[in-house]
Motif scaffolding. Structure first.
Motif, PDB file in Angstrom:
ATOM      1  N   LEU A  37       0.542  -1.250  -0.024  1.00  0.00           N
ATOM      2  CA  LEU A  37      -0.031   0.082   0.087  1.00  0.00           C
ATOM      3  C   LEU A  37       0.841   1.281   0.113  1.00  0.00           C
ATOM      4  CD1 LEU A  37      -2.405  -0.786   3.039  1.00  0.00           C
ATOM      5  CD2 LEU A  37      -2.485  -1.704   0.409  1.00  0.00           C
ATOM      6  N   GLY A  38       1.904   1.125   0.814  1.00  0.00           N
ATOM      7  CA  GLY A  38       2.725   2.510   1.049  1.00  0.00           C
ATOM      8  C   GLY A  38       3.478   2.397   2.307  1.00  0.00           C
ATOM      9  N   LEU A  39       3.367   1.171   2.837  1.00  0.00           N
ATOM     10  CA  LEU A  39       3.525   1.068   4.219  1.00  0.00           C
ATOM     11  C   LEU A  39       4.688  -0.033   4.608  1.00  0.00           C
ATOM     12  CD1 LEU A  39       2.395   2.625   6.739  1.00  0.00           C
ATOM     13  CD2 LEU A  39       0.695   0.913   6.938  1.00  0.00           C
ATOM     14  N   CYS A  40       5.624   0.238   5.462  1.00  0.00           N
ATOM     15  CA  CYS A  40       6.598  -0.783   5.816  1.00  0.00           C
ATOM     16  C   CYS A  40       5.882  -1.839   7.203  1.00  0.00           C
ATOM     17  CB  CYS A  40       7.830  -0.241   6.175  1.00  0.00           C
ATOM     18  SG  CYS A  40       8.551   0.888   5.293  1.00  0.00           S
ATOM     19  N   PRO A  41       6.258  -3.020   7.039  1.00  0.00           N
ATOM     20  CA  PRO A  41       6.122  -3.749   8.471  1.00  0.00           C
ATOM     21  C   PRO A  41       7.305  -3.176   9.249  1.00  0.00           C
ATOM     22  CG  PRO A  41       6.810  -4.963   6.673  1.00  0.00           C
ATOM     23  CD  PRO A  41       6.824  -3.912   6.003  1.00  0.00           C
ATOM     24  N   ASP A  42       7.045  -4.094  10.477  1.00  0.00           N
ATOM     25  CA  ASP A  42       8.183  -3.749  11.653  1.00  0.00           C
ATOM     26  C   ASP A  42       9.585  -4.161  10.954  1.00  0.00           C
ATOM     27  OD1 ASP A  42       9.839  -3.552  13.561  1.00  0.00           O
ATOM     28  OD2 ASP A  42       8.249  -4.460  15.160  1.00  0.00           O
ATOM     29  N   MET A  43      10.271  -3.338  10.293  1.00  0.00           N
ATOM     30  CA  MET A  43      11.502  -3.817   9.767  1.00  0.00           C
ATOM     31  C   MET A  43      12.785  -4.156  10.782  1.00  0.00           C
ATOM     32  SD  MET A  43      11.199  -4.537   6.610  1.00  0.00           S
ATOM     33  CE  MET A  43      12.638  -4.804   6.074  1.00  0.00           C
ATOM     34  N   ALA A  44      12.511  -3.492  12.053  1.00  0.00           N
ATOM     35  CA  ALA A  44      13.604  -3.944  12.948  1.00  0.00           C
ATOM     36  C   ALA A  44      13.574  -5.422  13.386  1.00  0.00           C
ATOM     37  CB  ALA A  44      13.645  -2.915  14.054  1.00  0.00           C
TER      38      ALA A  44
END
Ligand SMILES: Cc1ncc(COP(=O)(O)O)c(C=O)c1O
Length: 419
Positions: free
Chosen positions: A150-157
């Protein structure tokens, strides 16, 4: 999408095929083109196709993201294919993939005979759940393909920590999320590789185009040798010797020119998308039975798509009927996105896995593919989300008047069907 509002329809009938149902709300096309687009195209022509436009485009994208290396490709599908070619995994090796995405996310995985393993989404979300990634890791897992949906990252850390603990490569599919952020860090700068799309309808449209970014010199060397180099090295006195499978995936100079010009105007466009989407979120959250997509703290959505969640118990119509009315009211291409559930949308993989056809015939296939890994049952949170989510393409052409109009149209539908 209905009627001709598909990529094939647009190819045949032009932007008219993507026209909105009313002339009150703008559609995605025609796109605003960067003011330098014509000058850059002219340079390509004047140079007799001998321009350095591809290099200028890749340098610009790399610098914009603070990454060291970039290879331009003809799309994100091809960028991911290039990434897969460069990985040198074994056929039958497993790649954990976000459950909600486009076929382009897995095409390159399949072409290299790696096995996509879908992790589930977090409850109520469109994005991959780090807990589910951990549950899917086996002795054949080599990489995680994270889609910034959509334009959103998941919890990349968390995802990067899981990857490092398990010695896995991370590939970001940034196709839908250029300039999104997670804790202040820009999408495409977390993983070992990041793949982009500059397809005409993406946030930064360049007609056809894509790219792979990386900071790793070895990965870059492999990409360079296999994409522009098509797998060959030149031996003195002999000519081209093909040391690897390569493929003609390089972005054309004209697409690089258009994309470069459009990248130059992208940041304010994304800001505009964010401001208008945030305003619509407030209107949606004021309508009982509807809720905006929950953007977690520390995340910045770049809004390739906008969507809201419908509580089916709040209305007398179905979610499908609700979505149909949103589109009929004039919001272009509004609808459900069930087909994004790759586990259901790519049934030939199920047949292949059940028949134990290559690469599912490879011993040891350490993941148990039977009976339901390639059905929506394997990713119930992702499936449930898509049953309640009404979405459409967002555009920087929307202003606050358009947002007010959309809010009124949607509220009107909700009130007409309130239980
Ligand atoms: C998440 C995602 N990945 C990959 C692709 C494929 O991109 P392209 O059309 O540039 O090949 C798409 C296309 O919509 C996509 O949405």
């Amino acid at each position: 999408m209905t009627g001709n509002r598909t990529k094939a329809g647009k190819a045949r009938f032009g932007a008219d095929a993507m026209a909105p149902a009313t002339d009150t709300l703008p559609g995605v096309f025609p796109r605003e083109m960067g003011p330098n687009a014509m000058a850059y195209l002219q340079e390509v022509i004047d140079s007799g196709l001998g321009s350095n436009m591809i290099q200028r485009f890749t340098d610009y994208l790399a610098e914009m993201h603070g990454r060291k290396y970039c290879i331009g490709t003809t799309g994100c599908t091809q960028a991911i294919f290039a990434a897969m070619i460069a990985m040198d995994f074994e056929p039958g090796d497993e790649i954990i993939v976000s459950p909600i995405s486009d076929y382009g996310t897995i095409a390159g995985i399949l072409l290299e005979n790696y096995i996509p393993v879908y992790a589930d989404a977090a409850p109520g979300a469109a994005l991959i759940d780090p807990d589910s990634i951990e549950q899917r890791i086996t002795d054949r897992t080599r990489a995680i393909m994270v889609v910034h949906k959509l334009g959103l990252c998941p919890d990349m850390a968390r995802i990067m920590a899981i990857a490092r603990r398990n010695d896995l490569i991370v590939i970001e599919d940034v196709c839908q999320a250029i300039l999104a952020k997670c804790n202040g860090q820009i999408a495409g700068t977390f993983g070992d590789l990041a793949c982009f799309s500059f397809d005409a309808e993406k946030t930064c449209g360049g007609d056809v185009g894509g790219a792979v970014l990386t900071d790793d010199p070895d990965i870059f060397k492999r990409l360079e040798q296999r994409v522009p180099g098509r797998g060959a090295v030149t031996e003195p006195g002999f000519g081209r010797v093909y040391l690897n499978r390569g493929f003609a995936l390089q972005i054309p100079q004209c697409s690089a020119a258009v994309t470069l010009a459009n990248l130059e105007i992208l940041p304010p466009q994304v800001k505009q998308r964010q401001a208008t989407a945030a305003a619509l979120d407030r209107l949606i959250d004021d309508i009982p039975g509807l809720s905006s997509y929950n953007v977690p703290d520390g995340h910045t959505h770049s809004y390739w798509m906008y969507g809201f969640i419908v509580d089916p118990d709040a209305f007398t119509c179905t979610v499908d009927q609700f979505a149909q009315q949103v589109e009929a009211a004039g919001i272009q291409a509004a609808g459900l996105g069930r087909y994004y559930l790759l586990a259901d949308g790519v049934p030939f993989l199920r047949d292949q896995a059940l028949a134990r056809q290559f690469p599912y015939s490879q011993p040891p296939a350490s993941y148990d593919y039977y009976p339901d890994s390639y059905t929506g049952d394997a990713v119930p949170h992702a499936r449930d989300f898509l049953e309640r989510w009404v979405r459409w393409f967002w555009t920087e052409k929307y202003d606050m008047n358009h947002v007010d109009l959309m809010g009124r149209l949607i509220r009107d539908i909700a009130e007409r069907h309130r239980r």
